[in-house]
Design an enzyme around this catalytic site. Structure first.
Site, PDB file in Angstrom:
ATOM      1  CD  GLU A 249      55.299  24.750  -2.904  1.00 45.13           C
ATOM      2  OE1 GLU A 249      55.717  23.875  -3.679  1.00 45.13           O
ATOM      3  OE2 GLU A 249      54.063  25.334  -2.920  1.00 45.13           O
ATOM      4  CB  CYS A 283      62.834  20.359  -4.035  1.00 46.23           C
ATOM      5  SG  CYS A 283      62.731  21.883  -3.875  1.00 46.23           S
TER       6      CYS A 283
HETATM    7  P1  NAD Z   1      59.757  15.312   5.545  1.00 47.54           P
HETATM    8  O1  NAD Z   1      58.481  15.152   4.949  1.00 47.54           O
HETATM    9  O2  NAD Z   1      60.185  13.998   6.062  1.00 47.54           O
HETATM   10  O3  NAD Z   1      59.693  16.271   6.574  1.00 47.54           O
HETATM   11  C1  NAD Z   1      59.520  17.675   6.338  1.00 47.54           C
HETATM   12  C2  NAD Z   1      58.803  18.261   7.673  1.00 47.54           C
HETATM   13  O4  NAD Z   1      57.686  17.496   7.856  1.00 47.54           O
HETATM   14  C3  NAD Z   1      59.831  18.134   8.879  1.00 47.54           C
HETATM   15  O5  NAD Z   1      59.778  19.414   9.570  1.00 47.54           O
HETATM   16  C4  NAD Z   1      59.266  17.012   9.488  1.00 47.54           C
HETATM   17  O6  NAD Z   1      59.533  16.976  11.033  1.00 47.54           O
HETATM   18  C5  NAD Z   1      57.688  17.172   9.194  1.00 47.54           C
HETATM   19  N1  NAD Z   1      56.961  15.929   9.256  1.00 47.54           N
HETATM   20  C6  NAD Z   1      57.086  14.753   8.952  1.00 47.54           C
HETATM   21  N2  NAD Z   1      56.109  13.877   9.239  1.00 47.54           N
HETATM   22  C7  NAD Z   1      55.091  14.606   9.662  1.00 47.54           C
HETATM   23  C8  NAD Z   1      53.454  14.545   9.964  1.00 47.54           C
HETATM   24  N3  NAD Z   1      53.075  13.449   9.965  1.00 47.54           N
HETATM   25  N4  NAD Z   1      52.843  15.477  10.115  1.00 47.54           N
HETATM   26  C9  NAD Z   1      53.253  16.971  10.192  1.00 47.54           C
HETATM   27  N5  NAD Z   1      54.679  17.213   9.956  1.00 47.54           N
HETATM   28  C10 NAD Z   1      55.672  16.061   9.784  1.00 47.54           C
HETATM   29  O7  NAD Z   1      60.907  15.722   4.330  1.00 47.54           O
HETATM   30  P2  NAD Z   1      62.064  15.851   4.547  1.00 47.54           P
HETATM   31  O8  NAD Z   1      63.031  14.459   4.495  1.00 47.54           O
HETATM   32  O9  NAD Z   1      62.690  16.849   5.649  1.00 47.54           O
HETATM   33  O10 NAD Z   1      62.609  16.836   3.330  1.00 47.54           O
HETATM   34  C11 NAD Z   1      63.069  16.264   1.903  1.00 47.54           C
HETATM   35  C12 NAD Z   1      61.863  16.513   1.164  1.00 47.54           C
HETATM   36  O11 NAD Z   1      61.387  17.576   1.109  1.00 47.54           O
HETATM   37  C13 NAD Z   1      62.152  15.742  -0.193  1.00 47.54           C
HETATM   38  O12 NAD Z   1      61.012  15.050  -0.978  1.00 47.54           O
HETATM   39  C14 NAD Z   1      62.143  17.190  -1.173  1.00 47.54           C
HETATM   40  O13 NAD Z   1      61.914  17.101  -2.351  1.00 47.54           O
HETATM   41  C15 NAD Z   1      61.259  18.072  -0.187  1.00 47.54           C
HETATM   42  N6  NAD Z   1      61.391  19.445  -0.616  1.00 47.54           N
HETATM   43  C16 NAD Z   1      60.374  20.006  -1.310  1.00 47.54           C
HETATM   44  C17 NAD Z   1      60.863  21.287  -1.805  1.00 47.54           C
HETATM   45  C18 NAD Z   1      59.593  22.167  -2.531  1.00 47.54           C
HETATM   46  O14 NAD Z   1      59.748  23.285  -2.518  1.00 47.54           O
HETATM   47  N7  NAD Z   1      58.686  21.366  -3.266  1.00 47.54           N
HETATM   48  C19 NAD Z   1      61.641  22.024  -1.204  1.00 47.54           C
HETATM   49  C20 NAD Z   1      62.642  21.322  -0.381  1.00 47.54           C
HETATM   50  C21 NAD Z   1      62.474  20.058   0.004  1.00 47.54           C
END
Ligand code: NAD
Length: 481
Positions: A249, A283
């Site tokens: 997501e 999001c």
């Molecule tokens: P992010 O991708 O930086 O991090 C999300 C999670 O993934 C965190 O727990 C992070 O530690 C982990 N992560 C980061 N790099 C990783 C890797 N290489 N391997 C495994 N895990 C890893 O996102 P964010 O900045 O925490 O959140 C914001 C983003 O989330 C925005 O793009 C937003 O649109 C999206 N979002 C999407 C939804 C949805 O339902 N589509 C809902 C909420 C937020």
């Protein structure tokens, strides 16, 4: 005194083997209030071992037995809801009223919903013909990984954990390193309600290290991820060796299309919410507002007027409607895009500056709600996900043009359509490229419905049967008559 958050493995809080911790910030004050474990491969492996050991007994329980644990968790979150809302607000900078109204109630609902909804899920089905009889079983996968972001911490963490557990998996879950506090409170609740050891393990740390170790672990059968698109793509790439099931997501650049014939007052009130709830850090927020040209000037004036009335301030104050940006990194990113508005010759109608509050919040990360016009849809501001309080206004003449602008993006998470013409709304929704489309409303959710995006916004769907199918494996048993 600093709060210390350790990992939760095999039913106990344990320090990271390396004894390394990351700083935890309060976005409203910009100051460090705690430390969170920065896990290494040793900690991740320990969590996976514990989840593997817990799997046989947990998966053998009936759905009602597992559901009773989920219901106890929901009840305990309810009991502690006020303090959990305070923690969520401190970690994210969101107004306490939003944490109380949206985040914590939804976490409760996630556990309650999957506990009862799953009782009617078809774990066994049958297909028969003249010569054979087939029994189709859906069984848990084993150990699964849940990785969640910082914008709706406990809300999205529980949205993954509850369905993973109810179907009999054991879980390795990683909250965002920016907002891990309520996840550690959830671990305390698991101890209090007697969840068997090892069923839920919560590990902390950065995404590039701890998250990546979860993704690459061969004993973890599936990853349910919510976060940015670039991270989701990395996870897709990094999980191929172990051929994991993936639910991704990801980000959005959601359009709100407003036709002249809509219920104007309802639309204005809702667009205000869909643009700036949680400082635009949902999001599903509408970041591109696309307005029929006959009402463009009126909308522009009225919208700026209602946005300017938002009560910006200390997230602790009960009447605050608009709080802090959740991290310094996100604060810098939003300011960077405000600079790009100027470079791309956009016009800032409202906002566009960091806010200096006084008192407790004087060093907090606050940015004015910002409304921009004059950028066409090819601009970076209209193409890239900013994930903050910045919306753009564009006008259209025809239905076709509105659809073309709305779809002209790599993302396809959600869209909002405002019209009272049913035939028009049917035509528009048929052509809009988004996984979730709201007509004359926003953020209305029935947890049985599919949730997720198309294009660069997602792979797979959460919610209802979709997520229960994701967290199970099918087995067909055929016998000849
Ligand atoms: P992010 O991708 O930086 O991090 C999300 C999670 O993934 C965190 O727990 C992070 O530690 C982990 N992560 C980061 N790099 C990783 C890797 N290489 N391997 C495994 N895990 C890893 O996102 P964010 O900045 O925490 O959140 C914001 C983003 O989330 C925005 O793009 C937003 O649109 C999206 N979002 C999407 C939804 C949805 O339902 N589509 C809902 C909420 C937020």
């Amino acid at each position: 005194m600093l709060e210390i958050i350790n990992n939760f493995i095999n039913g106990k809080f344990v320090k990271p083997r390396s004894n390394q911790y990351l700083d935890l910030f309060d976005p409203a004050t910009g100051s460090v209030y705690g430390k969170v474990a920065d896990s290494s491969i040793y900690d991740i492996n320990q969590a996976v071992d514990s989840a593997k050991k817990a799997f046989p007994l947990w998966s053998e329980k009936t759905i009602e037995e597992r559901g009773s644990y989920l219901k106890k968790i929901a009840n305990e979150i309810q009991v502690q809801s006020n303090i959990l809302a305070e923690y969520e607000s401190r970690d994210t900078g969101k107004p306490i009223s939003i944490a109380r109204k949206i985040d914590i109630p939804r976490a409760i609902e996630n556990f309650k919903f999957f506990a009862s909804y799953s009782e009617n899920f078809d774990f066994t089905s049958y297909i028969e013909n003249d010569s054979s009889f087939n029994t189709i079983l859906r069984q848990p996968l084993g150990v699964v990984g849940c990785i969640s972001p910082w914008n709706l911490p406990l809300y999205l963490f529980s949205w993954k954990i509850a369905p993973a557990l109810i179907v009999g998996n054991t879980v390795i879950a990683k909250p965002s390193e920016i907002t891990p506090f309520t996840a550690s409170k959830l671990a305390e609740i698991c101890i209090e309600i007697g969840l068997p050891n090892g069923v839920l393990n919560i590990v902390n740390g950065t995404g590039k290290d701890s998250g990546d170790m979860i993704v690459k672990n061969k004993d973890i059968k599936a990853i349910s991820f919510t976060g940015g698109t670039a991270t989701g793509k990395l996870i897709y790439q990094n999980s191929f060796q172990s051929l994991k099931k993936l639910s991704l997501e990801m980000g959005g650049k959601n359009p709100a299309i407003i036709f002249e014939d809509c219920d104007y007052d309802l639309m204005l009130k809702t667009i205000l919410r869909s643009s700036f709830t949680n400082q635009g850090q949902i999001c599903l927020c509408s970041s591109r507002i696309i307005i029929e040209n006959s009402i463009f000037e009126k909308f522009k004036m009225d919208f700026c007027e209602v946005v300017s009335q938002l009560k910006i301030g200390d997230p602790n104050e009960l009447d605050t409607e608009f709080g802090a940006i959740s991290s310094k990194k996100q604060f810098d990113k939003i300011n960077y895009f405000i600079d790009i508005v100027n470079k791309e010759n956009g016009k800032i109608l409202l906002g566009g500056k960091p806010i200096k509050l006084s008192g407790r919040c004087k060093d907090g990360w606050f940015i004015e709600p910002t409304v921009v016009e004059g950028l066409d849809n090819t601009s970076r501001v209209n193409q890239e996900e900013i994930f903050g309080p910045l919306v753009t206004l564009q006008s259209f003449k025809t239905e076709k043009e509105a659809i073309q602008i709305a779809n002209d993006t790599d993302y396809g998470l959600s869209a909002t359509i405002w019209t009272n013409n049913i035939e028009r709304s049917e035509r528009v929704v048929a052509d809009i490229e988004a996984g979730i489309i709201w007509v004359n409303c926003w953020m209305v959710r029935d947890l049985r419905t599919p949730f997720g995006g198309m294009k660069n916004s997602g792979l797979g769907r959460e919610g209802g049967d979709n997520v229960l199918r994701f967290f199970t494996e099918q087995k067909n048993i055929c016998s000849v008559k």
